[in-house]
Write an enzyme that holds these catalytic residues in place. Structure first.
Site, mmCIF file in Angstrom:
data_model
loop_
_atom_site.group_PDB
_atom_site.id
_atom_site.type_symbol
_atom_site.label_atom_id
_atom_site.label_comp_id
_atom_site.label_asym_id
_atom_site.label_seq_id
_atom_site.Cartn_x
_atom_site.Cartn_y
_atom_site.Cartn_z
ATOM 1 N N HIS A 153 0.837 -1.195 0.000
ATOM 2 C CA HIS A 153 0.000 0.000 0.000
ATOM 3 C C HIS A 153 0.875 1.250 0.000
ATOM 4 C CE1 HIS A 153 -3.200 -2.815 1.122
ATOM 5 N NE2 HIS A 153 -4.059 -1.870 0.795
ATOM 6 N N LYS A 157 -0.731 4.896 4.599
ATOM 7 C CA LYS A 157 -1.637 3.963 5.279
ATOM 8 C C LYS A 157 -1.153 3.727 6.705
ATOM 9 C CE LYS A 157 -3.882 -0.542 4.692
ATOM 10 N NZ LYS A 157 -5.228 0.027 4.912
#
Length: 264
Positions: A153, A157
């Site tokens: 990601h 995040k």
């Protein structure tokens, strides 16, 4: 016509959700809830969205003043949980795209939704392809029980592993007995090198700028391997799943965790 409020409209996901709702004939965006800009119009604080709806900083005030059937919440686990409780109090059905809820959170929210007979959806991932990846992984794990998960990601995040990776591991665990993978005398020369341990499955998290949401599930067997992979290249990939969740939540009377419960 489904009347919708969006929480977190200026985030990357929130902006796409606003565009999606405004583009659907059966959806009406009635207001948004943001951490600032109370009393403004969304088009004035986010000109690229061109959405002439009011901005609230207080969820309860929003529900008191605006017509709302569904809340789309794309904020954070702590804020999302508070928003869900408020939504239940006003008979609003929440669709939440935030990961990081604990098992205790989900149990508590499910109990409330069932008592009120209100539909609710918490989705670790709204991408239809990611949901199919989870389902295919569960199917494969019946026959190939040595599994590792690599999720990637963007570097903004907050939680690791991702909710999608945890949900994938949970689904695999339904058909796979817990087992130790790797060599029995395996040693990490650098702590954490083998990743998180979920019933013997290893989960590895990558956080880099330029990533969006990506996951590989690797299976190993005698003389063979199987790799399943899904990539979200931009956040528009999540919008068909958000639409599906909004449509489906109107027919539910309890909380559903994961879009996999809604897709055959």
């Amino acid at each position: 016509m489904i009347h919708i409020v969006i929480a977190g409209p200026r985030g990357n996901m929130g902006k796409e959700a606003v565009k999606m709702v405004m583009g659907e004939e059966t959806f009406t965006l009635t207001a948004v809830v943001d951490r600032k800009h109370d009393g403004a119009r969304l088009k004035d604080v986010a000109p690229d969205l061109d959405a002439d709806v009011p901005v609230y900083t207080n969820m309860e005030e929003c529900f008191q003043k605006e017509v709302c059937d569904v809340l789309i919440d794309l904020t954070s686990p702590e804020t999302g949980k508070q928003h869900m409780v408020t939504a239940f109090n006003y008979n609003v059905r929440p669709v939440v795209g935030t990961t990081g809820f604990t098992d205790e959170d989900i149990e508590e929210l499910t109990k409330t939704a069932s008592e009120k007979e209100l539909g609710a959806i918490i989705a670790p991932n709204f991408a239809i392809g990611a949901i199919l990846l989870m389902k295919f992984s569960k199917q494969a794990a019946k026959y190939m029980t040595d599994v590792e998960i690599i999720e990637q990601h963007h570097d903004k995040k907050l939680d690791a592993p991702s909710g999608t990776a945890i949900k994938t591991a949970q689904m695999i665990a339904e058909v796979r007995e817990e087992k130790t993978q790797g060599h029995v005398d395996e040693t990490e020369t650098l702590q954490g090198a083998r990743g998180a341990d979920f019933e013997g499955m290893r989960i590895h998290s990558v956080r880099l700028p330029g990533r969006v949401a990506h996951q590989e599930v690797l299976f190993g067997g005698q003389g063979q391997t199987l790799t399943l992979r899904h990539d979200s290249l931009d956040r528009t990939s999540f919008m068909p799943g958000v639409k599906l969740a909004v449509d489906e939540v109107m027919h539910l009377k309890t909380l559903v965790y994961g879009l996999d419960q809604l897709i055959d």
